[in-house]
Design a protein around this motif. Sequence first.
Motif, PDB file in Angstrom:
ATOM      1  N   PRO A   1       3.524  -4.707   2.632  1.00 35.51           N
ATOM      2  CA  PRO A   1       3.237  -3.841   1.487  1.00 35.51           C
ATOM      3  C   PRO A   1       2.279  -4.520   0.522  1.00 35.51           C
ATOM      4  O   PRO A   1       2.435  -5.696   0.198  1.00 35.51           O
ATOM      5  CB  PRO A   1       4.623  -3.631   0.853  1.00 35.51           C
ATOM      6  N   GLY A   2       1.260  -3.785   0.112  1.00 35.23           N
ATOM      7  CA  GLY A   2       0.251  -4.346  -0.770  1.00 35.23           C
ATOM      8  C   GLY A   2      -0.916  -4.961  -0.024  1.00 35.23           C
ATOM      9  O   GLY A   2      -1.876  -5.430  -0.641  1.00 35.23           O
ATOM     10  N   GLY A   3      -0.866  -4.946   1.318  1.00 28.82           N
ATOM     11  CA  GLY A   3      -1.952  -5.490   2.117  1.00 28.82           C
ATOM     12  C   GLY A   3      -3.025  -4.456   2.397  1.00 28.82           C
ATOM     13  O   GLY A   3      -3.068  -3.385   1.788  1.00 28.82           O
ATOM     14  N   ASP A   4      -3.880  -4.770   3.350  1.00 32.10           N
ATOM     15  CA  ASP A   4      -4.985  -3.868   3.665  1.00 32.10           C
ATOM     16  C   ASP A   4      -4.493  -2.510   4.152  1.00 32.10           C
ATOM     17  O   ASP A   4      -5.055  -1.464   3.802  1.00 32.10           O
ATOM     18  CB  ASP A   4      -5.882  -4.479   4.750  1.00 32.10           C
ATOM     19  N   GLU A   5      -3.450  -2.519   4.974  1.00 33.08           N
ATOM     20  CA  GLU A   5      -3.046  -1.290   5.662  1.00 33.08           C
ATOM     21  C   GLU A   5      -2.019  -0.452   4.913  1.00 33.08           C
ATOM     22  O   GLU A   5      -1.912   0.760   5.145  1.00 33.08           O
ATOM     23  CB  GLU A   5      -2.472  -1.636   7.045  1.00 33.08           C
ATOM     24  N   VAL A   6      -1.228  -1.077   4.040  1.00 39.11           N
ATOM     25  CA  VAL A   6      -0.086  -0.393   3.422  1.00 39.11           C
ATOM     26  C   VAL A   6      -0.082  -0.652   1.920  1.00 39.11           C
ATOM     27  O   VAL A   6      -0.297  -1.787   1.473  1.00 39.11           O
ATOM     28  CB  VAL A   6       1.242  -0.888   4.037  1.00 39.11           C
ATOM     29  N   THR A   7       0.154   0.380   1.129  1.00 36.06           N
ATOM     30  CA  THR A   7       0.231   0.230  -0.322  1.00 36.06           C
ATOM     31  C   THR A   7       1.526  -0.489  -0.704  1.00 36.06           C
ATOM     32  O   THR A   7       2.427  -0.654   0.121  1.00 36.06           O
ATOM     33  CB  THR A   7       0.209   1.601  -1.017  1.00 36.06           C
ATOM     34  N   PRO A   8       1.658  -0.936  -1.962  1.00 35.36           N
ATOM     35  CA  PRO A   8       2.899  -1.592  -2.385  1.00 35.36           C
ATOM     36  C   PRO A   8       4.145  -0.738  -2.183  1.00 35.36           C
ATOM     37  O   PRO A   8       5.246  -1.276  -2.049  1.00 35.36           O
ATOM     38  CB  PRO A   8       2.658  -1.880  -3.872  1.00 35.36           C
ATOM     39  N   THR A   9       3.998   0.595  -2.173  1.00 41.29           N
ATOM     40  CA  THR A   9       5.149   1.472  -1.927  1.00 41.29           C
ATOM     41  C   THR A   9       5.165   1.991  -0.491  1.00 41.29           C
ATOM     42  O   THR A   9       5.783   2.998  -0.190  1.00 41.29           O
ATOM     43  CB  THR A   9       5.156   2.655  -2.905  1.00 41.29           C
ATOM     44  N   MET A  10       4.486   1.260   0.393  1.00 44.19           N
ATOM     45  CA  MET A  10       4.573   1.460   1.839  1.00 44.19           C
ATOM     46  C   MET A  10       3.929   2.744   2.335  1.00 44.19           C
ATOM     47  O   MET A  10       4.321   3.290   3.365  1.00 44.19           O
ATOM     48  CB  MET A  10       6.039   1.362   2.314  1.00 44.19           C
ATOM     49  N   LYS A  11       2.930   3.248   1.604  1.00 41.36           N
ATOM     50  CA  LYS A  11       2.123   4.353   2.101  1.00 41.36           C
ATOM     51  C   LYS A  11       1.002   3.791   2.955  1.00 41.36           C
ATOM     52  O   LYS A  11       0.425   2.748   2.642  1.00 41.36           O
ATOM     53  CB  LYS A  11       1.529   5.164   0.945  1.00 41.36           C
ATOM     54  N   LEU A  12       0.685   4.479   4.015  1.00 37.14           N
ATOM     55  CA  LEU A  12      -0.388   4.035   4.894  1.00 37.14           C
ATOM     56  C   LEU A  12      -1.754   4.276   4.248  1.00 37.14           C
ATOM     57  O   LEU A  12      -2.011   5.354   3.714  1.00 37.14           O
ATOM     58  CB  LEU A  12      -0.322   4.782   6.226  1.00 37.14           C
ATOM     59  N   ARG A  13      -2.614   3.274   4.304  1.00 37.56           N
ATOM     60  CA  ARG A  13      -3.996   3.450   3.870  1.00 37.56           C
ATOM     61  C   ARG A  13      -4.789   3.909   5.099  1.00 37.56           C
ATOM     62  O   ARG A  13      -5.391   3.096   5.814  1.00 37.56           O
ATOM     63  CB  ARG A  13      -4.555   2.133   3.331  1.00 37.56           C
ATOM     64  N   ARG A  14      -4.762   5.194   5.365  1.00 36.66           N
ATOM     65  CA  ARG A  14      -5.252   5.717   6.643  1.00 36.66           C
ATOM     66  C   ARG A  14      -6.738   5.453   6.867  1.00 36.66           C
ATOM     67  O   ARG A  14      -7.159   5.104   7.975  1.00 36.66           O
ATOM     68  CB  ARG A  14      -4.944   7.210   6.747  1.00 36.66           C
ATOM     69  N   SER A  15      -7.551   5.634   5.841  1.00 36.73           N
ATOM     70  CA  SER A  15      -8.986   5.424   6.036  1.00 36.73           C
ATOM     71  C   SER A  15      -9.294   3.960   6.311  1.00 36.73           C
ATOM     72  O   SER A  15     -10.150   3.633   7.141  1.00 36.73           O
ATOM     73  CB  SER A  15      -9.762   5.920   4.814  1.00 36.73           C
TER      74      SER A  15
END
Length: 566
Positions: free
Chosen positions: A534-548
């Motif tokens: 969480p908070g990395g490139d792929e996932v937000t701090p609240t565990m949402k996927l950064r799809r793009s």
Amino acid sequence: MFDGHTLCGLFDDTVAAFGDAPALVGPDTALTWTEYGARVGALAPALRTLGLEPGDTVALATRNTPHFHVVDTAILRAGGVPFSLQVTDPAERSAALMDTAGARLLLTEQEFLPAARDIAQRVGAHVTVVVIDGDAGAHPETCVADLLTDGLQDRTASLPQIDAEDIATLIFTSGTTGAPKAVQLSHRAVVSSLRGTHTLAPVSPGGRVLSYLPLSHIAERFMSYYLSLGSGCTIYCVPDPHRLYEAIRQVRPTRFFAVPRVWEKLADRAKDLLDARPGLEDALTATQDGQSILGTDERFAPILAELGLDAAEHRGTATAPSSRWVLEFFETLGAPIAEIWGMSEAIMCTMNPPGRAKPGSVGVLLPGVQGRVADDGELLIRGSNVMSGYLGEPEHTAAAFDADGWLRTGDLGEIDADGYLRLVGRKKDILITATGKNVVPVVVENAIKEQTRLLDYVVAIAEGRRYVTALLVPDYEQLQAFAAEHGLSADVCSLVQNPTVHAEIERAIAAANEQLAGPESVRAWVLLDQQWRPGGDEVTPTMKLRRSVIADKYAPVIDRLYRAAP
């Protein structure tokens, strides 16, 4: 409770009502409400001596500790606008957020002082760094202990009157669709959401809540911090998220909010506890098959007690779609989870009221909140819970509302005859295949995750492609448990290539495909040899996927999937 018009008013009422009851508890600090009030009363005028004027923004780079709560509340009392940075973010990103907010005051912990200095230097303007913990004179920067000198407690006359329309905090959007925007949330919006929540799911005074999610997100600020200001709940701070499950057992919260991934982890732990108790697994199966009434089997009580959820009067989840099997599982145990819905721009919008939850929905609109569905299926919201706009971005603010003042949420959904809202997906996330079929990715992803415990994240890929494929991220803890059960090597790198593991994944994919419509079925997949934090490139701090971001970063992997698939 919740009778005031500002968070400062709620805080004053709660301090007066709860006095010597515990307010803030951390690993090395505990404060009563009286002590909390005294520290805020002393610190607020002291912050004014640093040049803090009403309306000025203040950045905080801290963990979930009692120090955070004292400082954030003192900033509010001084008329400032506090907002939190994610302490694990790169300094460049944090500096950009401070620039957007116009913040020239940065408060941090000693542990993060080197990072705070880096952030301040990158902002490119004079930034004052203040350390919120530790002893006076321990370093060149000003420390809160330095500020709390004799006499400052009497300078309350310099504090401004706080109005309901004053901004209480900034929440930065996740940045999944571009540069983060600073959402301005007024005292009015926060208090309105608190009142609406209390109306639908009454808060017992003096309860217990945990603070463990990122403070940069409205979910944590609202569900623990702001809720406690109006209810007198004791906040138990969990600065180390790895100790969350231990903390739940120790604290036994009376209200517990978690993102879906945390509930999935709790379900895994509950299943392990059931497996260790002969006869309970059969009872669970019988209950789920309808042979007994959900939630009436007292044999499950020790399981909830072992998890630490036996005292919770309300259990909620939001920020991402929940898996059906997790919701059904906890209902079977006698601990139903209420799905709720909100967003940074509107805080709380809906709740499933206790005793009146409707499966598959995120509940009914809170009092004071209006909702309707636009012609294209997008949900529109209007009410006292809505933001005051994006800071410094009038064009983006205007684009967020339609001509009649309805907030465009970006979510697709339906409102039934009883007023319950069912979410379909994010408008921007709908995948359109090369054959013109619409695919809602979360439907595919949850169908797969419901079939196996081995996966931490699933990402459906289909935009502009002939069919659906999936990127799979292993749950290392469950993968190693699976290895032990099957006599496999515990080395994770070898496990992701192991035929037995692949057979289990293939079984789960096949089972999920049986539930999915033809265009949704997954034709190819890859199990990645890595974890997403969480908070990395792929996932937000609240565990949402950064799809793009995922689509760009893993483009070569995705291309190989389509070349290899039939």
